[in-house]
Design a protein around this motif. Structure first.
Motif, PDB file in Angstrom:
ATOM      1  N   GLY A 199      88.482  32.918  32.804  1.00 32.62           N
ATOM      2  CA  GLY A 199      86.828  33.436  32.875  1.00 32.62           C
ATOM      3  C   GLY A 199      86.497  33.852  31.321  1.00 32.62           C
ATOM      4  O   GLY A 199      86.440  32.784  30.551  1.00 32.62           O
ATOM      5  N   ASN A 200      86.333  34.826  31.149  1.00 32.86           N
ATOM      6  CA  ASN A 200      85.748  35.306  29.609  1.00 32.86           C
ATOM      7  C   ASN A 200      86.706  35.770  28.836  1.00 32.86           C
ATOM      8  O   ASN A 200      86.259  36.031  27.452  1.00 32.86           O
ATOM      9  CB  ASN A 200      84.507  36.439  29.799  1.00 32.86           C
ATOM     10  CG  ASN A 200      83.051  35.917  30.209  1.00 32.86           C
ATOM     11  OD1 ASN A 200      83.071  34.732  30.093  1.00 32.86           O
ATOM     12  ND2 ASN A 200      82.562  36.712  30.755  1.00 32.86           N
TER      13      ASN A 200
ATOM     14  N   TRP B  35      88.483  37.750  37.278  1.00 33.68           N
ATOM     15  CA  TRP B  35      88.330  36.685  37.041  1.00 33.68           C
ATOM     16  C   TRP B  35      89.207  36.518  35.586  1.00 33.68           C
ATOM     17  O   TRP B  35      89.421  35.098  35.094  1.00 33.68           O
ATOM     18  CB  TRP B  35      86.896  36.077  36.998  1.00 33.68           C
ATOM     19  CG  TRP B  35      86.537  35.567  38.176  1.00 33.68           C
ATOM     20  CD1 TRP B  35      85.716  35.872  39.205  1.00 33.68           C
ATOM     21  CD2 TRP B  35      86.905  34.256  38.742  1.00 33.68           C
ATOM     22  NE1 TRP B  35      85.619  35.080  40.200  1.00 33.68           N
ATOM     23  CE2 TRP B  35      86.334  34.217  39.913  1.00 33.68           C
ATOM     24  CE3 TRP B  35      88.073  33.394  38.424  1.00 33.68           C
ATOM     25  CZ2 TRP B  35      86.798  32.985  40.854  1.00 33.68           C
ATOM     26  CZ3 TRP B  35      88.407  31.931  39.069  1.00 33.68           C
ATOM     27  CH2 TRP B  35      87.648  32.182  40.344  1.00 33.68           C
ATOM     28  N   ASP B  36      89.453  37.619  34.889  1.00 34.00           N
ATOM     29  CA  ASP B  36      89.482  37.444  33.461  1.00 34.00           C
ATOM     30  C   ASP B  36      90.931  37.654  33.449  1.00 34.00           C
ATOM     31  O   ASP B  36      91.820  37.657  32.351  1.00 34.00           O
ATOM     32  CB  ASP B  36      88.870  38.428  32.634  1.00 34.00           C
ATOM     33  CG  ASP B  36      87.373  38.154  32.798  1.00 34.00           C
ATOM     34  OD1 ASP B  36      86.989  36.976  32.723  1.00 34.00           O
ATOM     35  OD2 ASP B  36      86.528  39.173  32.255  1.00 34.00           O
TER      36      ASP B  36
HETATM   37  C1  LIG Z   1      81.309  35.919  31.307  1.00 31.13           C
HETATM   38  O1  LIG Z   1      80.499  36.877  30.606  1.00 31.13           O
HETATM   39  C2  LIG Z   1      79.061  36.813  30.885  1.00 31.13           C
HETATM   40  C3  LIG Z   1      78.137  37.597  30.373  1.00 31.13           C
HETATM   41  O2  LIG Z   1      78.808  38.935  30.326  1.00 31.13           O
HETATM   42  C4  LIG Z   1      78.887  36.791  32.503  1.00 31.13           C
HETATM   43  O3  LIG Z   1      77.397  36.623  32.914  1.00 31.13           O
HETATM   44  C5  LIG Z   1      79.697  35.881  33.143  1.00 31.13           C
HETATM   45  O4  LIG Z   1      79.537  36.122  34.643  1.00 31.13           O
HETATM   46  C6  LIG Z   1      80.995  36.138  32.783  1.00 31.13           C
HETATM   47  N1  LIG Z   1      81.759  34.977  33.369  1.00 31.13           N
HETATM   48  C7  LIG Z   1      82.971  35.078  34.092  1.00 31.13           C
HETATM   49  C8  LIG Z   1      83.781  33.927  34.687  1.00 31.13           C
HETATM   50  O5  LIG Z   1      83.507  36.293  34.209  1.00 31.13           O
END
Ligand SMILES: *[C@@H]1O[C@H](CO)[C@@H](O)[C@H](O)[C@H]1NC(C)=O
Ligand SMILES: *[C@@H]1O[C@H](CO)[C@@H](O)[C@H](O)[C@H]1NC(C)=O
Ligand SMILES: *[C@@H]1O[C@H](CO)[C@@H](O)[C@H](O)[C@H]1NC(C)=O
Ligand SMILES: *[C@@H]1O[C@H](CO)[C@@H](O)[C@H](O)[C@H]1NC(C)=O
Ligand SMILES: *[C@@H]1O[C@H](CO)[C@@H](O)[C@H](O)[C@H]1NC(C)=O
Ligand SMILES: *[C@@H]1O[C@H](CO)[C@@H](O)[C@H](O)[C@H]1NC(C)=O
Ligand SMILES: *[C@@H]1O[C@H](CO)[C@@H](O)[C@H](O)[C@H]1NC(C)=O
Length: 295
Positions: A55-56, A180-181
């Motif tokens: 994820g992020n 997800w993260d």
């Molecule tokens: C990552 O962060 C962005 C902005 O906060 C968000 O829009 C996006 O859904 C996130 N992606 C995941 C895979 O969590």
């Protein structure tokens, strides 16, 4: 002279490729290792093992994902709750033959715990997605000292056993990622329950924390009594094995070229079966449990 120079250059290039792990290899031994940026690829190219960030997150984890589809889908994670915060991770076999993940080449963040020691330990990524530790000196290449299929993450793959080894006490369950993260186990787990003393019929359940969230009803030898709608299907065959040694649920593909997986989902608290649709380049729901029990 020019020819010799050329041959030498080619030889050195190959040596370099091999040393940096850029060549396609499915295994490594005690003299080699996998660093962040290098990967293992199974023989037929179905799966890849390496470092990734979910994820992020910027954390680094060792995982296994499909090599042959364009959407990165991680099916197994080694250091689920022990991320590495830089690119110093190193996956290697230690001197007593266990697979260890090192941080900055000193602290062990994750390891296998095989009690048997191999003469010549080797780690191999199989085309089933199973990561195995075995002894190269052992004539039987299917005797594993450790295998990732015994320690599932959130995904149950074809050929994997969901259940309980009564001889060793090993319980194989799938548990959802926290989010997800973060691949560390969240609330929801799916496994098999069985009381070996009372010889009750085994049961497949989904747990939320320690309390039962959903059960299929006991297995009566043909199907789970709570899910009579369970039907034969063209995608996979399944079996429920229980004897004095083992109790487990397993499924195998009818058609090896179909890509399918069962995944425990934290957000929906469901166990979903998804299949890869190559035309749409996307995963499609095949069935969902508890809503629609197909397995
Ligand atoms: C990552 O962060 C962005 C902005 O906060 C968000 O829009 C996006 O859904 C996130 N992606 C995941 C895979 O969590
Ligand atoms: C990275 O992790 C190590 C070990 O857990 C810790 O000592 C270090 O402070 C962390 N570094 C950063 C930048 O978070
Ligand atoms: C190798 O790793 C295993 C598992 O972490 C550990 O028990 C064993 O002591 C390690 N061997 C050495 C020589 O450090
Ligand atoms: C890790 O440390 C060992 C000695 O402890 C050394 O032999 C090896 O070269 C180091 N590996 C890397 C990648 O730094
Ligand atoms: C190591 O063994 C213990 C007990 O047998 C088990 O709970 C644990 O999950 C194992 N860990 C790994 C990484 O195999
Ligand atoms: C197996 O699946 C592939 C891809 O969906 C398909 O092309 C092939 O015809 C199938 N084979 C059989 C024997 O059903
Ligand atoms: C869980 O389900 C949600 C909603 O269907 C979906 O967006 C998400 O990708 C699923 N997570 C996993 C790990 O499959």
């Amino acid at each position: 002279m020019a020819i010799i120079k050329l041959i030498l250059t080619i030889a050195i290039t190959f040596l370099f490729l091999f040393q940096t792990g850029l060549s396609v290899v499915d295994n490594f031994d005690q003299s080699q290792s996998i660093s962040d940026g290098t990967t293992l690829i199974s023989k037929e190219g179905s799966f890849e093992l390496g470092f990734f960030s979910p994820g992020n997150s910027t954390n680094r984890y060792v995982g296994i994902w499909y090599k042959n589809i364009p959407v990165k889908t991680v099916v197994w994670v080694a250091n689920r709750c022990s991320p590495i915060n830089d690119s110093s991770g190193l996956l290697t076999i230690n001197s007593t033959g266990n697979l260890v993940l090192l941080y900055q080449n000193k602290s062990v963040v994750w390891s296998t715990n095989s009690s048997e020691q191999a003469m010549k330990p080797i780690v191999q990524l199989l085309d089933s997605g199973n990561l195995v530790l075995r002894d190269e000196e052992d004539g039987n290449s299917e005797t594993y000292l450790w295998q990732s299929f015994d320690y599932p993450s959130d995904t149950m793959m074809p050929g994997m056993k969901l259940g309980w080894d009564l001889r060793t006490g090993l319980k194989r369950r799938v548990s959802a990622w926290r989010n997800w993260d973060d691949p560390c186990p969240g609330d929801f787990t799916a496994g098999v329950e069985y009381d070996p003393l009372r010889h009750t019929f085994p049961d497949v359940y989904i747990l939320q924390g320690t309390s039962k969230y959903f059960r299929t009803g006991p297995w009566n030898g043909i199907h789970f009594t709570g899910t009579p709608e369970q039907r034969p299907n063209p995608l996979y065959s399944y079996d429920f094995v229980y004897n004095d040694d083992e109790v487990y649920y397993i499924y195998n593909l009818e058609n090896e070229s179909v890509i399918t997986r069962l995944v425990m989902n934290q957000t929906t608290s469901q166990r979903d079966r998804l299949t890869w649709n190559d035309e749409d380049k996307a995963w499609k729901f095949y069935s969902t449990s508890p809503r629609d029990n197909c397995d």
